[in-house]
Write a protein that holds these residues in place. Sequence first.
Motif: not given
Length: 354
Positions: A32, A36, A203, A206-209
């Motif tokens: 991560m 995040m 987010l 561009g990060a994703q959970l």
Amino acid sequence: MQSRYAAILVALSAAALFGATTPIAKALLGPMPPFMVAGLFYLGSGAGLGAILLARGFWRDERSGLRMRELAWLSGAIFFGGVAGPALLMLGLSSTPAATSSLMLNLEGVLTAAIAWIVFRENVDVSVFFGMAAIVAGGVVLAWEAGAAGAVHATSGALLIALACLCWAIDNNLTRKISTAEAMVIACAKGLVAGATNLGIALAMGAQLPAPRVVIGAMTTGFAGYGVSLVLFVIALRHLGTARTGAYFSVAPVFGVALSLAMWPQVPGAPFWIAAALMALGVWLHVRERHEHEHTHERLEHTHRHVHDAHHRHTHDFPYSGDAPHTHPHAHLPITHTHAHFPDVHHRHSHERA
């Protein structure tokens, strides 16, 4: 709180919970991005404390909330301690060894005391001053060790962690201004706002959970290490003052180091142990300080949880047995006396300086 030792125990418990989150955050940085991790930690903190407050029905008790004039202090504390500080720490952890990162967090206590002393005029005695100097020296040793490794990113990481400590020091001093309010409300508000902000940044970049189990693990860690820890820290602020609470909180890296060395077994080098010794000396100098002199309490009106003692001898307009902790608005009449004390919510008087 009945005794100084109970307040110290609360501060040390806060330190233990927070210190343990550092190596866990280091482990989570693999899958991560930093924002995040910070977002999930604080969101877990706010959500967990919010659930407890809802279960308690806190909205039915007007004494649990914050007054309007305290919202500005809370907003500043949320920005520095809940948004800027965690983000800087996560960025620093991505390029700094976990054990070194954990010990560098001792700088937070020093910077907290310095701001309390210089800006907010909280009294800091000689032993506290030299304790600050010892912890600063330990931080310099750690930064030098990172730079000596020949990696620019290591030095940059150490600087980012130092800046995170500065943000938390500002946060601690702002939180002191509202420490008589319900500690869980303060920590919940900070967690929800800071968590949503950091998660939104992640987010947007561009990060994703991650997988649900990772999200749950991060939020659970945040609930204990950021949420419960902050509640205990605010309570300690109320009874010990900012500089002293920051000093006791400086032991947090000890717990972080112990956990990080268990997770990534290694033999620390000489600079690590030199820094650890200097920081241990600094914390010991803070602990041994005793402050006692004749002082005068001016009239004061506020609300906080208390029992009847030398500083609480008021009457009530409701039935009260006289021995149970309780919360209500009350006034303190002027009084002059002598006893050992700290700059808590009842001892924020000025001191003559030579």
